[in-house]
Design a protein around this motif. Structure first.
Motif, PDB file in Angstrom:
ATOM      1  N   ILE A   1       1.258  10.342  -1.940  1.00 14.88           N
ATOM      2  CA  ILE A   1       2.979   9.847  -2.098  1.00 14.88           C
ATOM      3  C   ILE A   1       3.432   9.623  -0.641  1.00 14.88           C
ATOM      4  CG2 ILE A   1       5.120   9.892  -2.876  1.00 14.88           C
ATOM      5  CD1 ILE A   1       3.053   9.244  -5.079  1.00 14.88           C
ATOM      6  N   ASN A   2       3.952   8.351  -0.275  1.00 18.26           N
ATOM      7  CA  ASN A   2       4.520   8.117   1.048  1.00 18.26           C
ATOM      8  C   ASN A   2       6.107   8.366   1.153  1.00 18.26           C
ATOM      9  OD1 ASN A   2       2.361   5.639   0.575  1.00 18.26           O
ATOM     10  ND2 ASN A   2       1.885   7.008   2.179  1.00 18.26           N
TER      11      ASN A   2
ATOM     12  N   SER B   1       1.165  13.082   3.941  1.00 18.53           N
ATOM     13  CA  SER B   1       1.410  11.759   3.386  1.00 18.53           C
ATOM     14  C   SER B   1       2.705  11.314   3.440  1.00 18.53           C
ATOM     15  CB  SER B   1       0.763  11.351   2.205  1.00 18.53           C
ATOM     16  OG  SER B   1       1.374  12.091   0.970  1.00 18.53           O
ATOM     17  N   ILE B   2       3.678  12.113   3.157  1.00 21.98           N
ATOM     18  CA  ILE B   2       5.188  11.855   3.095  1.00 21.98           C
ATOM     19  C   ILE B   2       5.529  11.181   4.613  1.00 21.98           C
ATOM     20  CG2 ILE B   2       7.605  12.808   2.961  1.00 21.98           C
ATOM     21  CD1 ILE B   2       6.272  12.508   0.258  1.00 21.98           C
ATOM     22  N   GLU B   3       5.940   9.884   4.327  1.00 25.32           N
ATOM     23  CA  GLU B   3       6.592   9.255   5.368  1.00 25.32           C
ATOM     24  C   GLU B   3       8.408   9.138   5.573  1.00 25.32           C
ATOM     25  OE1 GLU B   3       4.963   5.268   5.370  1.00 25.32           O
ATOM     26  OE2 GLU B   3       2.798   6.116   5.391  1.00 25.32           O
ATOM     27  N   LEU B   4       8.683   9.228   4.411  1.00 29.11           N
ATOM     28  CA  LEU B   4      10.450   9.118   4.253  1.00 29.11           C
ATOM     29  C   LEU B   4      10.739   9.857   2.953  1.00 29.11           C
ATOM     30  CD1 LEU B   4      12.199   5.928   4.731  1.00 29.11           C
ATOM     31  CD2 LEU B   4      12.606   7.128   2.629  1.00 29.11           C
ATOM     32  N   ILE B   5      11.861  10.854   3.320  1.00 33.61           N
ATOM     33  CA  ILE B   5      12.302  11.461   2.242  1.00 33.61           C
ATOM     34  C   ILE B   5      13.942  11.025   2.289  1.00 33.61           C
ATOM     35  CG2 ILE B   5      13.585  13.536   1.138  1.00 33.61           C
ATOM     36  CD1 ILE B   5      10.696  14.868   1.720  1.00 33.61           C
TER      37      ILE B   5
ATOM     38  N   ASN C   1       0.621  -1.199   0.104  1.00 33.93           N
ATOM     39  CA  ASN C   1       0.063  -0.011   0.013  1.00 33.93           C
ATOM     40  C   ASN C   1       0.872   1.079  -0.012  1.00 33.93           C
ATOM     41  OD1 ASN C   1       1.053  -0.484   2.644  1.00 33.93           O
ATOM     42  ND2 ASN C   1      -1.006   0.389   3.623  1.00 33.93           N
ATOM     43  N   ARG C   2       2.116   1.062  -0.071  1.00 33.92           N
ATOM     44  CA  ARG C   2       2.980   2.397   0.009  1.00 33.92           C
ATOM     45  C   ARG C   2       3.168   2.843  -1.694  1.00 33.92           C
ATOM     46  NH1 ARG C   2       1.911   2.543   3.980  1.00 33.92           N
ATOM     47  NH2 ARG C   2       2.832   2.612   5.909  1.00 33.92           N
ATOM     48  N   LYS C   3       3.259   4.220  -1.707  1.00 32.83           N
ATOM     49  CA  LYS C   3       3.330   4.714  -3.102  1.00 32.83           C
ATOM     50  C   LYS C   3       4.828   5.465  -3.154  1.00 32.83           C
ATOM     51  CE  LYS C   3      -1.425   5.440  -3.283  1.00 32.83           C
ATOM     52  NZ  LYS C   3      -2.803   6.450  -3.214  1.00 32.83           N
ATOM     53  N   VAL C   4       5.468   5.210  -4.046  1.00 34.49           N
ATOM     54  CA  VAL C   4       6.802   6.024  -4.415  1.00 34.49           C
ATOM     55  C   VAL C   4       7.059   6.974  -5.676  1.00 34.49           C
ATOM     56  CG1 VAL C   4       9.174   5.574  -4.524  1.00 34.49           C
ATOM     57  CG2 VAL C   4       7.958   3.704  -3.303  1.00 34.49           C
ATOM     58  N   LEU C   5       7.321   8.087  -5.174  1.00 31.54           N
ATOM     59  CA  LEU C   5       7.569   9.245  -6.290  1.00 31.54           C
ATOM     60  C   LEU C   5       9.031   8.853  -6.787  1.00 31.54           C
ATOM     61  CD1 LEU C   5       6.538  11.556  -8.103  1.00 31.54           C
ATOM     62  CD2 LEU C   5       7.597  12.946  -6.250  1.00 31.54           C
ATOM     63  N   MET C   6       9.174   8.564  -8.191  1.00 32.84           N
ATOM     64  CA  MET C   6      10.360   8.313  -8.748  1.00 32.84           C
ATOM     65  C   MET C   6      10.750   9.502  -9.670  1.00 32.84           C
ATOM     66  SD  MET C   6      13.256   6.652  -8.923  1.00 32.84           S
ATOM     67  CE  MET C   6      12.792   5.548  -7.820  1.00 32.84           C
ATOM     68  N   ALA C   7      11.497  10.359  -9.483  1.00 30.65           N
ATOM     69  CA  ALA C   7      12.198  11.363 -10.096  1.00 30.65           C
ATOM     70  C   ALA C   7      13.536  11.078 -10.587  1.00 30.65           C
ATOM     71  CB  ALA C   7      11.677  12.576  -9.860  1.00 30.65           C
ATOM     72  N   MET C   8      14.348  10.056 -10.013  1.00 29.25           N
ATOM     73  CA  MET C   8      15.619  10.026 -10.082  1.00 29.25           C
ATOM     74  C   MET C   8      15.932   9.359 -11.320  1.00 29.25           C
ATOM     75  SD  MET C   8      17.206  10.613  -7.037  1.00 29.25           S
ATOM     76  CE  MET C   8      18.467   9.656  -6.416  1.00 29.25           C
ATOM     77  N   PRO C   9      17.144   9.313 -11.961  1.00 28.37           N
ATOM     78  CA  PRO C   9      17.528   8.758 -13.316  1.00 28.37           C
ATOM     79  C   PRO C   9      17.771   7.260 -12.947  1.00 28.37           C
ATOM     80  CG  PRO C   9      19.261  10.006 -12.311  1.00 28.37           C
ATOM     81  CD  PRO C   9      18.072  10.271 -11.256  1.00 28.37           C
TER      82      PRO C   9
ATOM     83  N   LEU D   1      13.182  12.597   7.228  1.00 23.46           N
ATOM     84  CA  LEU D   1      14.472  12.977   6.427  1.00 23.46           C
ATOM     85  C   LEU D   1      15.532  11.948   6.825  1.00 23.46           C
ATOM     86  CD1 LEU D   1      16.045  14.545   4.346  1.00 23.46           C
ATOM     87  CD2 LEU D   1      16.663  16.133   6.391  1.00 23.46           C
ATOM     88  N   TYR D   2      15.818  11.065   5.759  1.00 19.66           N
ATOM     89  CA  TYR D   2      17.045  10.228   5.834  1.00 19.66           C
ATOM     90  C   TYR D   2      17.977  10.859   4.789  1.00 19.66           C
ATOM     91  CZ  TYR D   2      14.166   6.918   8.603  1.00 19.66           C
ATOM     92  OH  TYR D   2      13.416   6.527   9.546  1.00 19.66           O
TER      93      TYR D   2
END
Length: 483
Positions: A217-218, A245-249, A169-177, A273-274
């Motif tokens: 997004i989580n 909603s952000i749990e982890l950056i 059920n987790r949603k990941v935003l992927m903008a990395m190359p 923030l990690y």
């Protein structure tokens, strides 16, 4: 299903175990299908930066010994022109192209026979990095070494994953190359756990916030430049979006200024923030968690399980806590060597098996790592590694330039930017535009110098070596970190 069909099409073209397939693509959903298909036939993926010029990309394809290439260039004629003479089994385009030599991804998927193929593990990736020679090198971990360290590697991966709770059920935003280690790692973790990936082909800070707001997004893996651009939107625009909603950056790939960390904490929350510190040749080294961000400002965190950090002086002697020196790392994912270059040599590897990462720093009394400087000349701009020797090799070919030194200077958005100091022939009046025009077909746009200084003579030591430390000093003086 698509990955299985594509894997069978690959096999029908003669691609199989241990073959190297070069992939040059933007961040898009097709990458995941291609990546899984490569794993299912037991091949290796050679990651090629889509920003590289065709000659730069060709060098990596040839050097790696790739037998096939996958790309999404639009238009593709420049790339195909430079690659046309390569003896490859497959030219595969993700988008339709008008070339008889080139296959189309959708055709291979549609025509592929469907049968279940099970990959033995994640795709074996090869990332290219550079040293002082300026020529990119493919970092290679052999299967034999991997198997011999499997217990230590699994413990290490488990520790790395412990703070990244990805579930169905987790949603990941992927903008990395996807040509950088962080992108494929985050993507693989999400796919294996059954999470949902939201992909951004071209990064836009406000669009990223809109996606977080709309889709709740989580998790967001990113580089400092991305969040610098979020911060630059200003309070009024930032207030429009609900980012609760952000749990982890997860942030890394370049130094993170403490002022940026404070913004992230204020806007997204203290809980998320990690920061990670890693090196291509050894993998991820340290992580600093949210509870330590304000307690240990400036730190890159503590090492993961089975990572050993040693701080040493110029003679290789270990230094006590709180004493800065060269950073050495021993890791279960440390590579054996570079493709076609043999095993790691004494310049990279100590007698007791530690890799010299090229950074300067210290460990405090609690074992937290602080990075203060860089021994190697590498420039990190927006999370992208830029190697001065590559740029110097091109600039020195210009008829007006006698000698050149390229360094990184501070930049508020990108962390660093490229500056070139050029020693000019007598009587010459150089023009930056002419020099950039000379370089543009030889270097990717992100490698081009953003600033020039023309000099009658570069500063050198008695042995004739250019003193880059002297060139860097005025730009970095008074700053907490020198990277």
């Amino acid at each position: 299903r698509c990955a299985n069909k594509l894997a069978n099409s690959f096999a029908s073209l003669g691609l199989g175990k241990d073959d190297k397939i070069a992939v040059r693509m933007h961040t898009r959903w097709e990458w995941n299908i291609i990546n899984q298909a490569i794993a299912k036939i037991g091949a290796r993926q050679i990651a090629v930066n889509w920003k590289l010029t065709p000659p730069e990309a060709r060098y990596i394809v040839e050097d790696s010994g790739s037998v096939a290439v996958v790309f999404d260039d639009e238009p593709a004629h420049d790339l195909l022109e430079h690659w046309a003479s390569l003896p490859l089994k497959m030219f595969l385009s993700v988008t339709p192209v008008s070339s008889s030599k080139c296959m189309y991804l959708n055709d291979l998927i549609e025509k592929g026979e469907y049968s279940e193929r099970v990959a033995l593990g994640p795709t074996r990736m090869v990332y290219y990095t550079s040293g002082t020679t300026g020529k990119p090198k493919g970092a290679l971990l052999s299967d034999k070494t991997l198997v011999s360290r499997i217990k230590e590697i699994m413990e290490y991966i488990e520790d790395m994953s412990s703070n990244t709770p990805i579930s169905p059920n987790r949603k990941v935003l992927m903008a990395m190359p996807m040509h950088h280690g962080a992108g494929p790692l985050a993507s693989d973790n999400c796919m294996r756990a059954g999470g949902t990936l939201y992909l951004m082909g071209k990064y836009d800070p406000e669009k990223a916030l809109q996606l977080i707001h709309d889709h709740r997004i989580n998790i967001w893996p990113c580089v400092p430049t991305m969040l610098n651009r979020v911060q630059a939107l200003g309070k009024e625009r930032l207030a429009k979006y609900d980012v609760s909603s952000i749990e982890l950056i997860s942030i890394g790939a370049a130094a993170v200024p403490f002022s940026l960390k404070k913004f992230i904490i204020d806007y997204f929350g203290q809980h998320c923030l990690y920061e990670n510190y890693g090196v291509t040749e050894v993998g991820m080294v340290t992580r600093i968690s949210p509870e330590d961000q304000l307690r240990k400002p400036g730190s890159s965190g503590k090492p993961f399980k089975n990572i050993i950090i040693s701080i040493r002086d110029e003679q290789g002697n270990e230094l006590p806590p709180n004493t800065a020196g060269e950073i050495y790392v021993k890791s279960p994912l440390m590579i054996d060597g570079y493709i076609g270059k043999g095993p790691l040599d004494k310049e990279s590897l100590s007698d007791d098996g530690f890799f010299r990462v090229g950074d300067v720093g210290y460990l405090d009394d609690e074992g937290y790592l602080f990075i203060t400087d860089r021994i190697k000349d590498m420039i990190v701009a927006g999370g992208v590694n830029i190697y001065p020797a590559e740029i110097e090799e091109v600039l020195i070919q210009h008829p007006d330039i006698i000698d050149v030194a390229v360094i990184g200077i501070p930049h508020e958005d990108f962390g660093e930017q490229v500056m070139a100091f050029c020693e000019i022939a007598p009587g010459v009046q150089p023009h930056e535009k002419d020099i950039l025009e000379f370089c543009k077909d030889k270097l990717a746009k992100y490698k081009l110098p953003r600033k020039f200084e023309f000099m009658t003579e570069l500063p050198r030591n008695p042995m004739g070596k250019v003193l880059k430390t002297e060139l860097r000093k005025p730009f970095w003086e008074g700053r907490e970190r020198q990277v």
